[in-house]
Design an enzyme around this catalytic site. Structure first.
Site, PDB file in Angstrom:
ATOM      1  N   LYS A   1      54.887 -23.641 -69.990  1.00 36.59           N
ATOM      2  CA  LYS A   1      53.634 -24.305 -69.645  1.00 36.59           C
ATOM      3  C   LYS A   1      52.565 -23.960 -70.680  1.00 36.59           C
ATOM      4  O   LYS A   1      52.610 -22.884 -71.290  1.00 36.59           O
ATOM      5  CB  LYS A   1      53.138 -23.844 -68.269  1.00 36.59           C
ATOM      6  CG  LYS A   1      54.012 -24.188 -67.092  1.00 36.59           C
ATOM      7  CD  LYS A   1      53.414 -23.609 -65.809  1.00 36.59           C
ATOM      8  CE  LYS A   1      54.307 -23.870 -64.610  1.00 36.59           C
ATOM      9  NZ  LYS A   1      54.289 -25.286 -64.207  1.00 36.59           N
TER      10      LYS A   1
ATOM     11  N   ARG B   1      63.044 -26.831 -57.338  1.00 35.74           N
ATOM     12  CA  ARG B   1      64.086 -27.585 -56.632  1.00 35.74           C
ATOM     13  C   ARG B   1      65.450 -26.908 -56.761  1.00 35.74           C
ATOM     14  O   ARG B   1      66.311 -27.080 -55.908  1.00 35.74           O
ATOM     15  CB  ARG B   1      64.122 -29.021 -57.126  1.00 35.74           C
ATOM     16  CG  ARG B   1      64.566 -29.219 -58.558  1.00 35.74           C
ATOM     17  CD  ARG B   1      64.117 -30.546 -59.127  1.00 35.74           C
ATOM     18  NE  ARG B   1      62.666 -30.563 -59.339  1.00 35.74           N
ATOM     19  CZ  ARG B   1      61.999 -31.607 -59.809  1.00 35.74           C
ATOM     20  NH1 ARG B   1      62.641 -32.735 -60.112  1.00 35.74           N
ATOM     21  NH2 ARG B   1      60.697 -31.550 -59.985  1.00 35.74           N
TER      22      ARG B   1
END
Length: 511
Positions: free
Chosen positions: A286, A360
């Site tokens: 990020k 996920r």
């Protein structure tokens, strides 16, 4: 070796009490607070205000007029008291707008009172005396969460919540039960928010597991923790892959709640909460500003831990199992790489084409375990999963998906009642090809319609179980003080879950 971090002692929520008396009849209060109601002919003051005006020698209606008050929700007019009757110690009067007098209005009014009375010893308020059904509880929840604070200062907290709030003019038979339930809901929100606030130099996966053990044991829950060796032995490849780059090894937390009088045939709800204790994005790193809030990427897990700890307090009538896959998504030579393939619990495989779509992968393992081993009647996962959800719904509303209409209705009803708002999103089958890999069973980086494709990825691990997926990345962070939300991690989720699971029949129409 790094210096071990120790969390300083934190502030506690206010204590609450009920009284049938009005504020002027209750001694020892530092603050009196009265409701203000808009009326066609002007403003009206709630119970006890006339007596307070007489006792203090203050024309409270004139003070409202001078302040140009409107009575809108949460508006506070503060009136210092310089001298008063010798029988009263009050030094401040608050006139608090309740708008249309809805349950939401009273939740927000409670938060306004809490903010206006920080560092005070006590406040007595007649707000609850005019509250609608469920309004007393909402007032208490708002006051608790509006009081929230977290600190890591060497000199202690900058400010403290008001120590005691007395709800005056309340004599209803069910008020004690409503108060106890509200304290459970507000306390769960407080705990979830506090867990999300803890920085990652303390909040490792093992630390989060320790918190679950501590609160679980206090709540009478059975708590089991998988360490890295057990995760590897039992095939939790998603959790291991995500946590593989960190010196702080991953964990899987299981918390079991069994209601009194449970039978073997009692249905089971499984809650799964994303527990990423810090998210760098992995090798798909990020930008620096994107990491600033990533200590709270375990907020879904925090919501599950907090909700599980309060199930007995809300008298949940069904068996509930909470699962929190906990890992730190870090960068090192052992971190998962773009293009890796991981094998989840039960054997389904996922191609990792974005290491920043890690949530996920851990949720998939826990969901697969739940379906295979726990025979759930209903499966609900909750996570700060996708930035796409924030793009879709903005700051204050979470999104949810469901493969069952009845379950979707339960989620929507609980959201509306709890004040933790969600909006149902579609499971668009036309996007299925985006979560299909050319070399594995699934692709974790579908791109485009990101919240929907993430839900489609997870749906494969729900099997044929009625399932809901709550993605509250949109509501996980409050940029400023707003009603019951304090600046920082929101602690979203426990109130919604507990409102649903604490209802008379949370599985009505399903089981």
């Amino acid at each position: 070796m790094p210096i071990t971090a120790h969390l300083p002692t934190q502030v506690s929520p206010p204590q609450f009490a009920l009284s049938p008396a009005l504020p002027h009849q209750i001694g020892g209060a530092e603050v009196w607070a009265f409701p203000v109601l808009p009326d066609q002919e002007g403003l009206l003051l709630g119970p006890g205000a006339d007596e307070a005006s007489e006792a203090l020698g203050i024309d409270l209606l004139a003070a409202l007029d001078a302040a140009r008050a409107t009575g809108r929700t949460g508006e506070v007019t503060s009136i210092p008291v310089t001298s008063s009757d010798a029988n009263h110690e009050v030094s401040l009067v608050l006139l608090v707008g309740v708008g249309e007098g809805t349950v939401t209005d009273f939740r927000r009014a409670g938060a306004a009172v809490a903010r206006a009375t920080k560092d005070r010893a006590s406040v007595v308020t007649s707000l609850a005396a005019i509250a609608p059904d469920e309004g007393l509880g909402a007032l208490v929840v708002g006051a608790m969460l509006g009081s929230f604070a977290f600190h890591w200062r060497s000199t202690g907290p900058r400010e403290r919540p008001v120590a005691r709030i007395v709800l005056a003019g309340v004599s209803d038979d069910g008020a004690d039960d409503a108060l106890a339930r509200a304290i459970a809901l507000g306390g769960a929100g407080w705990r979830s928010r506090a867990l999300a606030m803890v920085p990652a130099n303390l909040k490792t996966p093992s630390w989060l597991a320790e918190q679950a053990v501590e609160v679980g044991e206090a709540a009478g829950l059975e708590v089991t923790v998988w360490d890295e060796e057990r995760l590897r032995a039992e095939g939790f490849g998603g959790i291991l892959a995500v946590g593989g780059g960190s010196a702080h090894r991953p964990r899987l937390i299981r918390m079991d709640y069994t209601p009194r009088g449970a039978t073997k045939r009692m249905p089971t709800v499984v809650l799964v909460g994303k527990g990423i204790t810090f998210d760098t994005g992995g090798l798909d790193i990020k930008p620096s500003e994107g990491m600033l809030t990533m200590k709270r990427d375990m907020s879904g897990g925090g919501a599950v831990i907090a909700a599980m700890a309060a199930l007995r307090d809300v008298d949940c009538p069904v068996r509930v199992i909470g699962l929190v896959p906990a890992a730190e998504n870090a960068i090192s030579g052992s971190a998962m790489r773009p293009g890796d393939v991981v094998t989840h619990f039960g054997g389904r495989t996922s191609e990792v084409n974005n290491t920043d779509a890690e949530g996920r992968l851990v949720l998939a393992d826990a969901m697969a375990y739940a379906v295979a081993e726990l025979s759930p009647t209903v499966l609900v996962d909750i996570a700060t999963l996708t930035g796409a959800m924030k793009v879709t719904l903005g700051q204050w509303t979470g999104g949810f998906f469901a493969n069952d209409e009845v379950l979707a209705g339960h989620v929507e009803s609980a959201a509306a009642a709890s004040g933790e708002n969600v909006w149902r999103m579609p499971l668009v089958t036309d996007y299925e090809d985006r979560v299909t890999s050319k070399i594995a069973d699934g692709d974790n980086a579908a791109g485009g319609a990101g919240a929907i494709t993430a839900a489609l990825f997870l749906q494969h691990f729900a099997g044929d179980v009625p399932w809901a997926h709550i993605d509250f990345a949109s509501a996980a962070e409050s940029p400023a003080e707003r009603h019951e939300w304090t600046a920082g991690p929101s602690g979203f989720g426990p109130r919604l879950l507990l409102t649903w699971l604490g209802s008379d029949d949370p599985l009505e129409g399903i089981a």
